[in-house]
Design a protein around this motif. Structure first.
Motif, PDB file in Angstrom:
ATOM      1  N   GLN A  88       0.825  -1.216   0.000  1.00 37.25           N
ATOM      2  CA  GLN A  88       0.000   0.000   0.000  1.00 37.25           C
ATOM      3  C   GLN A  88       0.856   1.262   0.000  1.00 37.25           C
ATOM      4  O   GLN A  88       0.525   2.244  -0.677  1.00 37.25           O
ATOM      5  CB  GLN A  88      -0.957  -0.003   1.209  1.00 37.25           C
ATOM      6  N   ARG A  89       1.967   1.235   0.728  1.00 37.42           N
ATOM      7  CA  ARG A  89       2.852   2.421   0.757  1.00 37.42           C
ATOM      8  C   ARG A  89       3.424   2.722  -0.626  1.00 37.42           C
ATOM      9  O   ARG A  89       3.579   3.871  -1.016  1.00 37.42           O
ATOM     10  CB  ARG A  89       3.978   2.208   1.769  1.00 37.42           C
ATOM     11  N   ASP A  92       0.581   4.145  -2.688  1.00 43.15           N
ATOM     12  CA  ASP A  92       0.337   5.535  -2.259  1.00 43.15           C
ATOM     13  C   ASP A  92       1.410   6.480  -2.804  1.00 43.15           C
ATOM     14  O   ASP A  92       1.113   7.583  -3.254  1.00 43.15           O
ATOM     15  CB  ASP A  92       0.308   5.638  -0.728  1.00 43.15           C
TER      16      ASP A  92
END
Length: 277
Positions: A88-89, A92
């Protein structure tokens, strides 16, 4: 995707002389120093408000922008939730960077955690597939580049990065020359060695990797175990002059990010030397 007509020299984050100012002040410093852009540093988290994204995006008419993902990424964690958070990082980082006009993102992908190289490679590949699937689905157009890492405990030697790049349309290498030098405890520091890196990149990934380049450079201190800390170029044994000669001879275009502690000073030193050749 962006096309380049030259090699751009950009700072790792806002120039130090920006002080407590924000993006407008940072770009004023870059302009004043005749530097070509900056890498957005999301190393402690992907945070950038809409106003700043819009401002930076407008600046990409005249400047080159890249982004560095958070440090706490490990696609080979022993805990599934940490893998999910790492994926997810990276997503993002790509999303926000793309909205800010960046052409490329980079990150340290994984640690071996005592596992053998092939097992870890397959794990990184599986997680990279998850990342690129989301980016494709959401039409987020930015290059995803795992970085060559500075310690033998970290996944990401030159061969691994190149191999992964050949598996995915949206993935290219980020070559950190200081990390190559530190990881090998002193190799990758001569004209011939730099030439071999670029030859390998051109041959195994393609000429596009040379003409759409994203790399890092700084002075570096290392031990037999690899990277210890970044140093200013003149306080290290990093042979940046021969590296710049090789980058020029190979016609490398794209972005070279200066990660020295005195970021804008060394970035200017690199650019001046490159143009003196």
């Amino acid at each position: 995707m962006k096309k380049f007509d030259k090699l751009n020299f950009i700072t790792a984050g806002m120039p130090l002389t920006t002080g407590k100012g924000s993006y407008p002040a940072a770009f004023d410093v870059l302009k004043e120093m005749n530097l070509d852009g900056m890498e957005l540093e999301f190393v402690h988290g992907v945070r950038m408000n809409n106003e700043h994204r819009e401002f930076v995006k407008n600046k990409t008419k005249d400047f080159v922008v890249t982004a560095h993902g958070p440090f706490y990424i490990n696609l080979n964690s022993k805990e599934a939730d940490k893998i999910d958070a790492s994926v997810q990082r990276i997503i993002d980082t790509a999303s926000v960077a793309s909205q800010a006009g960046a052409f490329s993102i980079t990150y340290h992908a994984a640690f071996y955690m005592g596992a053998d190289k092939e097992t870890v490679y397959n794990q990184v590949k599986a997680q990279t597939a998850r990342i690129t699937d989301v980016l494709e689905r959401e039409n987020i157009k930015v290059w995803v580049r795992p970085e060559t890492t500075g310690k033998a405990t970290q996944w990401g030697d030159l061969d691994e990065i190149i191999r992964l790049s050949n598996e995915f349309e949206q993935v290219l290498p980020c070559i950190d020359f200081s990390h190559l030098h530190a990881r090998s405890a002193g190799e990758y520091n001569t004209y011939d060695e730099f030439s071999r890196v670029l030859e390998k990149l051109g041959k195994e990934v393609g000429q596009y990797a040379i003409e759409n380049f994203h790399g890092h450079l700084a002075g570096i201190e290392y031990t037999a175990k690899g990277e210890k800390q970044h140093l200013n170029l003149e306080n290290s044994d990093m042979n940046y002059k021969d590296l710049l000669k090789v980058l020029k001879e190979f016609g490398v275009k794209g972005a070279l990010v200066c990660e020295s502690p005195n970021i804008e000073g060394d970035c200017r030193l690199l650019k001046d030397y490159y143009y003196s050749l």
